[in-house]
Design a protein around this motif. Structure first.
Motif, short mmCIF file in Angstrom:
data_model
loop_
_atom_site.label_atom_id
_atom_site.label_comp_id
_atom_site.label_asym_id
_atom_site.label_seq_id
_atom_site.Cartn_x
_atom_site.Cartn_y
_atom_site.Cartn_z
N SER A 249 0.83 -1.20 0.00
CA SER A 249 0.00 0.00 0.00
C SER A 249 0.87 1.26 0.00
O SER A 249 0.57 2.23 -0.71
CB SER A 249 -0.90 0.00 1.24
OG SER A 249 -1.66 1.18 1.31
N GLY A 253 1.16 3.83 -3.00
CA GLY A 253 0.37 4.97 -2.54
C GLY A 253 0.95 6.28 -3.04
O GLY A 253 2.13 6.37 -3.37
N THR A 259 -2.87 5.34 4.36
CA THR A 259 -3.11 3.90 4.39
C THR A 259 -3.88 3.60 5.67
O THR A 259 -3.42 3.93 6.76
CB THR A 259 -1.79 3.11 4.37
OG1 THR A 259 -1.16 3.28 3.10
CG2 THR A 259 -2.04 1.63 4.59
N SER A 276 -6.72 -0.38 3.22
CA SER A 276 -7.13 0.45 2.09
C SER A 276 -6.23 1.69 1.97
O SER A 276 -5.63 2.12 2.95
CB SER A 276 -8.59 0.88 2.23
OG SER A 276 -8.79 1.52 3.47
N ASP A 277 -6.16 2.22 0.77
CA ASP A 277 -5.35 3.42 0.52
C ASP A 277 -6.03 4.28 -0.53
O ASP A 277 -6.98 3.85 -1.19
CB ASP A 277 -3.94 3.03 0.06
CG ASP A 277 -3.93 2.25 -1.23
OD1 ASP A 277 -4.31 2.83 -2.28
OD2 ASP A 277 -3.56 1.06 -1.22
N SER A 330 -10.70 -2.31 -6.18
CA SER A 330 -9.87 -1.17 -6.58
C SER A 330 -10.54 -0.35 -7.67
O SER A 330 -11.22 -0.90 -8.54
CB SER A 330 -8.50 -1.66 -7.08
OG SER A 330 -7.65 -0.57 -7.39
N GLY A 335 -7.75 4.45 -5.63
CA GLY A 335 -7.21 3.68 -4.51
C GLY A 335 -7.63 2.22 -4.54
O GLY A 335 -8.39 1.79 -5.42
N SER A 336 -7.12 1.47 -3.58
CA SER A 336 -7.37 0.03 -3.52
C SER A 336 -7.66 -0.42 -2.09
O SER A 336 -7.28 0.26 -1.12
CB SER A 336 -6.16 -0.75 -4.04
OG SER A 336 -5.77 -0.33 -5.32
N GLU A 337 -8.33 -1.57 -2.00
CA GLU A 337 -8.58 -2.17 -0.69
C GLU A 337 -8.35 -3.67 -0.76
O GLU A 337 -8.94 -4.35 -1.59
CB GLU A 337 -10.00 -1.90 -0.21
CG GLU A 337 -10.30 -2.53 1.14
CD GLU A 337 -11.73 -2.32 1.59
OE1 GLU A 337 -12.04 -1.23 2.12
OE2 GLU A 337 -12.56 -3.24 1.40
#
Length: 348
Positions: A249, A253, A259, A276-277, A330, A335-337
Motif C-alpha cells: 500500500s 500509494g 493507508t 485500504s489506501d 480497486s 485507490g485500492s482495498e
C-alpha cells in the motif's frame, strides 16, 4: 419406447427388410417354378432372413464404426484422460457425433488451458530472470570494479562493498520468498496456530513501517477501537501478511496519502481485516493476476521500488494455508482495498 428406439435400429431394420424382401421374392419365384410353393414356409423363410440380416448388419456396422472411431481416439490418446469404451460408440450417429463433439470440446479446452499455462510459464521465467539478473549484475559489476584496482581506495571500497551487499541481500530475499511459497504449496511449511490479539499485531507493523511511510509522507491510520480482538492463527505468518499488504500500500500509494487498516465482524465466527489506501489504484484487467509470482502491474516503475515481487503471492499462499480468503477492490486513480478473513477466538 420411441426414445429407446435408436436410429441405428431403424437403419438395420430397413436394410434387413430390403434384403429379406429381395431374398423372399427370389425364393418365391424359385418355389413357383418348381411347384413347391407354401405360403407359411415362405413367411417363415422371410422372417428368418429378416432376423439374420438385422443381427449381422447391426453387429457389422457397430464394429466398423467402433474400429474407425477408435483410431481417432488413439491419435489423440495422449491428451485423453478417459479411454474409449465400446459402449460409447454405436451405429446411432446422433449419439456417436455427440460423443465425438464432447471429446473434441474437452480437448479444445485442455489445449487452451495448456496454452495459457505455457504463456504464464514463459512470462514467469522472464520475470524471475529479470529479478535475479538485476542484483546479480549489480554485485558482479561492483566486485569486478574493485578487483580492477578500485579496492585500493578505502572510501570507494567501502561504498562498493556496501552496494554489493545490498544486491546480495535482495537475492537472499527473492530466494527465501520463493522457498517459502514452494514449501506452502507442497505442505512442508507447517503453521503454528495460537490465540493472539490482532490489534497488537497491526500496531507492531505500523511501528515497523512508520519510517518507510514517512518518506512519502503517508499517514498510517487504524480505524479500530483499541480493545483487543482475539483470533486464532499463526501469529508470525499473519504479521507477515499484514506487513506485505501495508508495504504494498505504501509502495503504490501517492505522496501525502493515507493507508488505513480497519477490523470488522464478518460473521459470527470470523472477522475481516481491511487495508485500504487512496493511491493510484489498479486497472480491472490486472486484478485477476495480482497474486501471481513476479506479476507487475507497472512493468517499469514498480521495480524501482525494490522488493522481491513475491509479496502478494506470499500473502495469498499464507492465507490459503489458514483456509482463509483474500479479497481485492480497486478503482483506478482512486485507490485500492485488500481484505482477508480470520477466525475469532476467546482469550485464554
Amino acid at each position: 419406447m420411441a426414445k429407446g428406439f435408436r436410429r441405428s435400429y431403424r437403419f438395420a431394420i430397413k436394410t434387413s427388410i430390403y434384403v429379406s424382401l429381395f431374398l423372399t421374392g427370389i425364393s418365391a419365384v424359385f418355389l413357383i417354378i418348381h411347384d413347391a410353393y407354401s405360403e407359411w414356409a415362405l413367411l417363415l423363410y422371410g422372417f428368418s432372413c429378416f432376423i439374420f440380416s438385422f443381427l449381422i448388419i447391426q453387429y457389422r456396422v457397430e464394429a466398423f464404426i467402433y474400429k474407425k472411431i477408435k483410431k481417432i481416439y488413439e491419435n489423440v490418446s495422449m491428451l485423453s484422460a478417459t479411454p474409449l469404451n465400446p459402449e460409447q460408440v454405436t451405429t446411432d450417429m446422433t449419439s456417436l457425433s455427440q460423443e465425438v463433439q464432447k471429446f473434441a470440446e474437452g480437448k479444445k479446452l485442455e489445449i487452451e488451458a495448456l496454452k495459457v499455462r505455457d504463456s504464464y510459464r514463459k512470462e514467469f521465467m522472464g520475470n524471475i530472470s529479470h529479478e535475479l539478473k538485476t542484483p546479480l549484475f549489480t554485485v558482479q559489476g561492483y566486485i569486478e570494479t574493485l578487483l580492477d584496482g578500485a579496492m585500493k581506495d578505502k572510501n570507494v571500497r567501502k561504498q562498493y562493498l556496501s552496494r554489493a551487499a545490498k544486491g546480495v541481500e535482495r537475492l537472499v530475499y527473492i530466494v527465501q520468498d520463493l522457498d517459502m511459497i514452494t514449501k506452502l504449496e507442497t505442505g512442508e511449511l507447517s503453521l503454528k496456530p495460537e490465540v493472539f490479539n490482532i490489534v497488537e499485531v497491526v500496531q507492531n507493523v505500523f511501528d515497523l513501517l512508520e519510517m518507510k511511510a514517512a518518506k512519502k509522507n503517508i499517514t498510517l491510520t487504524f480505524e479500530t477501537p483499541y480493545a483487543p480482538v482475539w483470533v486464532k492463527a499463526d501469529k508470525e505468518r499473519i504479521q507477515q501478511v499484514m506487513t506485505n499488504l501495508i508495504v504494498n500500500s505504501i509502495k503504490y500509494g501517492k505522496n501525502d496519502g493515507t493507508t488505513e487498516v480497519s477490523i470488522e465482524d464478518h460473521s459470527k465466527k470470523k472477522i475481516i481485516i481491511r487495508v485500504s489506501d487512496n493511491g493510484e489504484g489498479i486497472q480491472k484487467e490486472h486484478i485477476p493476476r495480482l497474486f501471481e509470482r513476479f506479476y507487475r502491474v507497472d512493468k517499469s516503475g514498480s521495480r524501482k521500488e525494490g522488493g522481491s515481487g513475491l509479496g502478494l503471492a506470499i500473502v495469498k499462499h499464507l492465507l490459503e494455508a489458514h483456509k482463509e480468503r483474500i479479497f481485492v477492490e480497486s478503482t483506478y486513480g482512486m485507490g485500492s482495498e485488500f481484505s482477508f478473513t480470520l477466525k475469532k477466538a476467546k482469550k485464554l
